[in-house]
Scaffold this motif. Sequence first.
Motif, PDB file in Angstrom:
ATOM      1  N   GLN A  30      59.489 105.390 -63.646  1.00 41.69           N
ATOM      2  CA  GLN A  30      60.785 104.600 -62.768  1.00 41.69           C
ATOM      3  C   GLN A  30      60.651 103.790 -61.315  1.00 41.69           C
ATOM      4  O   GLN A  30      60.788 102.882 -61.814  1.00 41.69           O
ATOM      5  CB  GLN A  30      62.098 105.417 -62.750  1.00 41.69           C
ATOM      6  N   ALA A  31      59.882 104.522 -60.374  1.00 36.13           N
ATOM      7  CA  ALA A  31      60.015 103.955 -59.660  1.00 36.13           C
ATOM      8  C   ALA A  31      58.374 102.875 -59.668  1.00 36.13           C
ATOM      9  O   ALA A  31      58.018 101.516 -58.935  1.00 36.13           O
ATOM     10  CB  ALA A  31      59.425 104.397 -58.557  1.00 36.13           C
ATOM     11  N   HIS A  32      57.975 102.970 -60.068  1.00 37.80           N
ATOM     12  CA  HIS A  32      56.222 102.523 -60.840  1.00 37.80           C
ATOM     13  C   HIS A  32      56.896 100.850 -61.497  1.00 37.80           C
ATOM     14  O   HIS A  32      56.638 100.029 -60.859  1.00 37.80           O
ATOM     15  CB  HIS A  32      55.377 102.919 -61.571  1.00 37.80           C
ATOM     16  N   ASN A  33      57.998 100.641 -62.056  1.00 36.01           N
ATOM     17  CA  ASN A  33      58.285 100.124 -63.166  1.00 36.01           C
ATOM     18  C   ASN A  33      59.578  98.830 -62.216  1.00 36.01           C
ATOM     19  O   ASN A  33      59.387  97.690 -62.590  1.00 36.01           O
ATOM     20  CB  ASN A  33      59.531 100.714 -64.172  1.00 36.01           C
ATOM     21  N   ARG A  34      60.166  99.861 -61.222  1.00 39.78           N
ATOM     22  CA  ARG A  34      60.908  98.670 -60.186  1.00 39.78           C
ATOM     23  C   ARG A  34      59.659  98.006 -59.339  1.00 39.78           C
ATOM     24  O   ARG A  34      60.625  97.032 -59.166  1.00 39.78           O
ATOM     25  CB  ARG A  34      62.186  99.980 -59.460  1.00 39.78           C
ATOM     26  N   TRP A  35      58.661  98.242 -59.175  1.00 37.69           N
ATOM     27  CA  TRP A  35      57.682  98.055 -58.950  1.00 37.69           C
ATOM     28  C   TRP A  35      57.142  97.111 -58.712  1.00 37.69           C
ATOM     29  O   TRP A  35      56.954  94.871 -58.674  1.00 37.69           O
ATOM     30  CB  TRP A  35      56.556  98.800 -57.648  1.00 37.69           C
ATOM     31  N   THR A  37      58.383  94.593 -60.915  1.00 38.82           N
ATOM     32  CA  THR A  37      59.144  93.355 -60.756  1.00 38.82           C
ATOM     33  C   THR A  37      58.684  92.941 -59.306  1.00 38.82           C
ATOM     34  O   THR A  37      59.384  91.583 -59.606  1.00 38.82           O
ATOM     35  CB  THR A  37      60.722  93.495 -61.051  1.00 38.82           C
ATOM     36  N   HIS A  38      57.952  93.233 -58.095  1.00 35.89           N
ATOM     37  CA  HIS A  38      57.671  92.705 -57.487  1.00 35.89           C
ATOM     38  C   HIS A  38      56.741  92.113 -56.848  1.00 35.89           C
ATOM     39  O   HIS A  38      56.163  91.159 -56.019  1.00 35.89           O
ATOM     40  CB  HIS A  38      58.119  93.841 -56.191  1.00 35.89           C
ATOM     41  N   ARG A  44      50.427  91.997 -62.273  1.00 39.23           N
ATOM     42  CA  ARG A  44      50.869  92.700 -63.526  1.00 39.23           C
ATOM     43  C   ARG A  44      50.520  92.875 -64.294  1.00 39.23           C
ATOM     44  O   ARG A  44      50.496  93.539 -65.152  1.00 39.23           O
ATOM     45  CB  ARG A  44      52.641  92.602 -64.024  1.00 39.23           C
TER      46      ARG A  44
END
Length: 230
Positions: A30-35, A37-38, A44
């Motif tokens: 989950q943290a990786h997926n949020r990261w 986006t930046h 990506r």
Amino acid sequence: MNEQDKGLDFSLVIASTVHDMKNSLAMLMQAHNRWLTHLSEAQRTAPEHGVIEYEFAHLNGMLVQLLGLYKLGVDQLPLQPDYHELDDFLEAQLACQADVFASRGIVARYEVGDFAALGFFDRELIASVVANILNNVVRYARQEVLVSVDEENEQLVLTVNDDGAGYPVAMIARQGEYVQGINQSSGSTGLGLYFAARIAALHQRNGVCGHVAIDNGGPLGGGLFRLYLP
């Protein structure tokens, strides 16, 4: 010696640890997926992202498999079959692996025979089997993967076919043994097939149990995994 003197049940310790590891991995994903986006589009789509996505899926699949095998061993894996739309089921399975397939340049598609639109099975358990097979297929497919569902002798047959080199002849010959020991060259333990076979066997109808089979060939000419559900 009383029960307390015997110490901990090591299998229970392992199962609890695997459960905690799975939760930690989920938070990491989950943290990786949020990261992501930046990051820029180039970042990506970098090859390293494909490696990360594949290893995330691989680790999660192994942990799900280990927990499933433990629950099978202690009779804590209940079967909850229901009717499911086959198109929806297969589309969902491929969607879960879409990023990994894309990173490897593999085109994955599915086909459903016109015999019926519904299948009767435990969606979560069969999904875990399909996810494990697809994760393995990613390592060997060259350009294409085909997941299909058809009917054979009044059984639902789910097939995963790729265009790779196929299963080793020795593995096909010994597929009934499933757990074949660790292959030093590939790292394979055979637990994936064993897990799939156990899940398939939970599905029974009129005294007929589900089973799995592997071969080579099919429309794409490579590995051919079949899951039979009565």
